[in-house]
Design a protein around this motif. Structure first.
Motif, PDB file in Angstrom:
ATOM      1  N   VAL A  29       0.870  -1.182   0.000  1.00  0.00           N
ATOM      2  CA  VAL A  29       0.000   0.000   0.000  1.00  0.00           C
ATOM      3  C   VAL A  29       0.902   1.225   0.000  1.00  0.00           C
ATOM      4  O   VAL A  29       1.742   1.393   0.892  1.00  0.00           O
ATOM      5  CB  VAL A  29      -0.925   0.037   1.235  1.00  0.00           C
ATOM      6  CG1 VAL A  29      -1.873   1.232   1.157  1.00  0.00           C
ATOM      7  CG2 VAL A  29      -1.718  -1.257   1.374  1.00  0.00           C
ATOM      8  N   LEU A  32       0.075   6.698   1.382  1.00  0.00           N
ATOM      9  CA  LEU A  32      -0.613   6.899   2.656  1.00  0.00           C
ATOM     10  C   LEU A  32      -0.420   8.334   3.145  1.00  0.00           C
ATOM     11  O   LEU A  32       0.657   8.914   3.018  1.00  0.00           O
ATOM     12  CB  LEU A  32      -0.075   5.917   3.700  1.00  0.00           C
ATOM     13  CG  LEU A  32      -0.348   4.430   3.401  1.00  0.00           C
ATOM     14  CD1 LEU A  32       0.372   3.555   4.430  1.00  0.00           C
ATOM     15  CD2 LEU A  32      -1.849   4.152   3.407  1.00  0.00           C
ATOM     16  N   VAL A  37      -2.574   3.069   9.484  1.00  0.00           N
ATOM     17  CA  VAL A  37      -3.588   2.593   8.552  1.00  0.00           C
ATOM     18  C   VAL A  37      -4.158   1.286   9.104  1.00  0.00           C
ATOM     19  O   VAL A  37      -3.418   0.438   9.603  1.00  0.00           O
ATOM     20  CB  VAL A  37      -3.009   2.383   7.129  1.00  0.00           C
ATOM     21  CG1 VAL A  37      -1.872   1.377   7.131  1.00  0.00           C
ATOM     22  CG2 VAL A  37      -4.100   1.953   6.157  1.00  0.00           C
ATOM     23  N   ILE A  39      -5.950  -2.212   8.327  1.00  0.00           N
ATOM     24  CA  ILE A  39      -6.130  -3.184   7.251  1.00  0.00           C
ATOM     25  C   ILE A  39      -7.190  -4.197   7.706  1.00  0.00           C
ATOM     26  O   ILE A  39      -7.042  -4.816   8.769  1.00  0.00           O
ATOM     27  CB  ILE A  39      -4.810  -3.912   6.913  1.00  0.00           C
ATOM     28  CG1 ILE A  39      -3.730  -2.889   6.564  1.00  0.00           C
ATOM     29  CG2 ILE A  39      -5.023  -4.900   5.782  1.00  0.00           C
ATOM     30  CD1 ILE A  39      -4.028  -2.072   5.313  1.00  0.00           C
ATOM     31  N   PRO A 124      -7.531  -1.543   2.933  1.00  0.00           N
ATOM     32  CA  PRO A 124      -7.331  -0.463   3.903  1.00  0.00           C
ATOM     33  C   PRO A 124      -8.681   0.146   4.259  1.00  0.00           C
ATOM     34  O   PRO A 124      -9.523   0.374   3.381  1.00  0.00           O
ATOM     35  CB  PRO A 124      -6.446   0.535   3.149  1.00  0.00           C
ATOM     36  CG  PRO A 124      -5.855  -0.241   2.009  1.00  0.00           C
ATOM     37  CD  PRO A 124      -6.894  -1.240   1.639  1.00  0.00           C
TER      38      PRO A 124
END
Length: 591
Positions: A29, A32, A37, A39, A124
């Protein structure tokens, strides 16, 4: 959202230990904007209305940035929080154990991998609409990947999903499946046959298109450019799960060898293919966009699944695989299923739909007494509604017109339909109120007036058991190491006199059960108590004495036999039907 547009997500799936049923997942990912974050993994899969807790099979979840390990905290049952600090990109790794072979769960062994995506991939939090890519690295002895996802040009076994709704709706089959294709309704179709089976590829290439053409004709368009059938040929099994441009079917590997088995396979094809429209596009408002963390409640599964069960029969008839007589007989059987289920007088079609999450997929020994399947009840409601519309319009319109109109309406408005919208469309097409019908058969639990509705089409329908008096206990038993009560019907002799599920029957009227069973030819492990010799000869009002074992203690129970309430619906086309009836029959069957 501009922030989300900058995010890039990629997956790589490999199989280091397929014999131990594991997939290795690498997720990247980038882009950002925050210092952490979340998940998340879905807790259920669309089309199968049960919270399955897929995260229970995840192991070794870890994250890194720039080669350095990041702190990870599990913040709920299906979510991991990654503290990335100032890093804009993270790499995530985890393993998934997959050893439940069904159309709705991932399965991996030494022969192949079926990646049911809600049980493999994560997203996410807040980024469901973000695109992603998936690269599959088959195990060294595997050579094929089959999926409805769009391939990335120039990159083997790499695919693109425009958002997670598409990714979660696109199963991936990896292994050495046999793949064959055909064109139907202007669309290329591929069939990925997994495992051995006694199928005839050439026959399927000829017959499956007939089903597809008839399904497409109902709606006036086929919404796909490509469609994939993943077929798991197993020792024993059956079922299917619909997806946007694919389906997964599970069938017994030798099912194609008999006429009944072959028709059963095509029937399953017809059901799942009809879902292309009904459910995947013509959907209740609650079924999309999805909440993958929680249950998604709707009272309309009697339309989504029940009508699809009804339409599989219409499609098979119009494709030439059912005769009109067999079509009528199958629907008579469907009515029998509903009227002979005690729960049909307790739970409505709408309530059955809403309670799918707690009853439909979690039946217990009393479910037959307090609930009805929205598949079964919806199939019957679809038939009644169809015949009522045709009668009301003097053969000008049918349920086909409702389904087609609703499909285009939902497509135009870009969101699912409400209960009120569906009812309004039925009334618009029929030109008459359906409030009484709804109160009886959708939100109510009235008896099915099957003779009346069949009569619209000149079909004579009767209860073949009417006037017959058969004594019954109202109980069944499982025959194994012990003779154990498996079900007790509401208001039966067994119900009234206190015979319980899990009671072990030791003797009947003083005669040992083992001795009785030595003279019984068993067709299946579950039998009706009524076939046992001491009971079969008895009449209504007679008593039968059972010696049972309950919780390790012996006791005596006396049942006073009651009349069987079982209805046997017998229906046939009347050759002397009048002209209005013939017009309804012709429109109904669409031949």
């Amino acid at each position: 959202m501009s922030t989300q547009a900058q995010v890039k997500i990629g997956f790589e799936v490999s199989f280091r230990e397929p014999q131990a049923h594991y997939a290795e997942v690498e997720m990247s990912v980038s882009g950002l904007a925050r210092n952490y974050v979340d998940i998340k993994m879905p807790v259920w899969t669309p089309g199968s209305y049960l919270v399955r807790e897929f995260s229970k099979s995840v192991e070794d979840f870890a994250a890194s940035a720039g080669g350095k390990k990041l702190r990870v905290e599990k913040v709920r049952k299906n979510a991991w929080r990654i503290y990335n600090g100032s890093a804009k990109a993270v790499r995530i790794s985890y393993r998934v154990y997959a050893f439940e072979l069904s159309v709705r769960t991932p399965f991996i062994d030494a022969d192949h991998a079926f990646l049911s995506p809600t049980g493999i991939f994560m997203h996410p939090d807040g980024m469901i609409s973000a695109p992603s890519t998936v690269k599959v690295i088959p195990f060294k002895t595997w050579s094929a990947v089959s999926t409805g996802l769009e391939p990335v040009a120039g990159q083997q076994f790499t695919y693109r999903a425009p958002n997670f709704d598409i990714l979660y709706d696109s199963p991936i089959q990896v292994g050495n499946q046999e793949v064959f294709s055909f064109t139907a309704a202007g669309v290329k179709h591929e069939v990925a046959m997994v495992g051995e089976g006694n199928y005839d590829k050439a026959r399927l290439q000829q017959d499956m298109p007939k089903v597809i053409e008839q399904a497409t004709a109902i709606y006036g368009e086929n919404p796909n450019k490509y469609y994939l059938f993943i077929v798991h040929n197993v020792e024993r099994g059956g079922g299917g799960l619909e997806h946007l441009n694919s389906t997964t079917l599970e069938v017994s590997r030798n099912t194609y060898g008999t006429q009944a088995g072959y028709e059963g396979f095509l029937d399953l094809v017809a059901h799942e293919y009809h879902h292309l429209w009904n459910v995947k596009r013509l959907r209740p408002v609650a079924l999309g966009p999805f909440d993958y963390d929680n249950e998604n409640y709707t009272t309309n599964l009697w339309v989504a699944e029940g009508f699809t069960s009804y339409y599989e029969n219409k499609i098979m008839l119009r494709a030439g695989f059912l005769t009109p007589e067999k079509f009528v007989t199958k629907l008579a059987g469907a009515i029998g299923t509903v009227v002979n289920t005690p729960g049909a007088r307790v739970q409505s079609a709408a309530a059955s739909s809403y309670d799918a999450w707690i009853i439909g997929y979690r039946p217990n020994e009393n479910s037959r007494n307090n609930s009805i399947s929205y598949y079964s009840k919806g199939e019957v409601v679809g038939m009644l509604m169809d015949l009522e519309i045709i009668r009301a319009t003097k053969g000008a319109k049918s349920l086909d017109d409702v389904m087609k109109t609703m499909y285009w309406q939902v497509k135009k408005q870009g969101k699912g339909y409400t209960d009120a919208e569906f009812k309004a469309c039925v009334e618009q097409i029929a030109g008459t109120s359906f409030t009484a019908f709804w109160n009886k058969y959708v939100t109510g639990t009235d008896e099915i007036e099957y003779a009346k509705y069949f009569g619209y089409a000149g079909i004579d329908a009767v209860d073949d058991n009417k006037g017959k008096t058969q004594a019954t206990t109202g109980a069944t038993a499982e025959v194994g190491r012990a003779f154990t009560i498996a079900s007790v019907n509401r208001n039966s002799a067994a119900w009234d006199d206190g015979l319980n599920v899990n009671d072990i029957v030791l003797s009947v009227d003083g005669r040992d059960v083992a001795d009785i069973l030595s003279n019984v030819r068993l067709q299946s492990p579950r039998i009706n108590l009524d076939i046992l010799a001491p009971i079969a000869a008895k009449k209504v009002g007679d008593q039968v004495n059972l010696r049972i074992l309950r919780a390790g203690l012996e006791r005596q129970i006396t049942l006073t036999l009651k009349a069987s309430p079982v209805v046997r619906v017998k229906a046939g086309i009347n050759p002397n039907a009048n002209e209005p009836q013939k017009a309804v029959l012709k429109k109904w069957m669409g031949l």
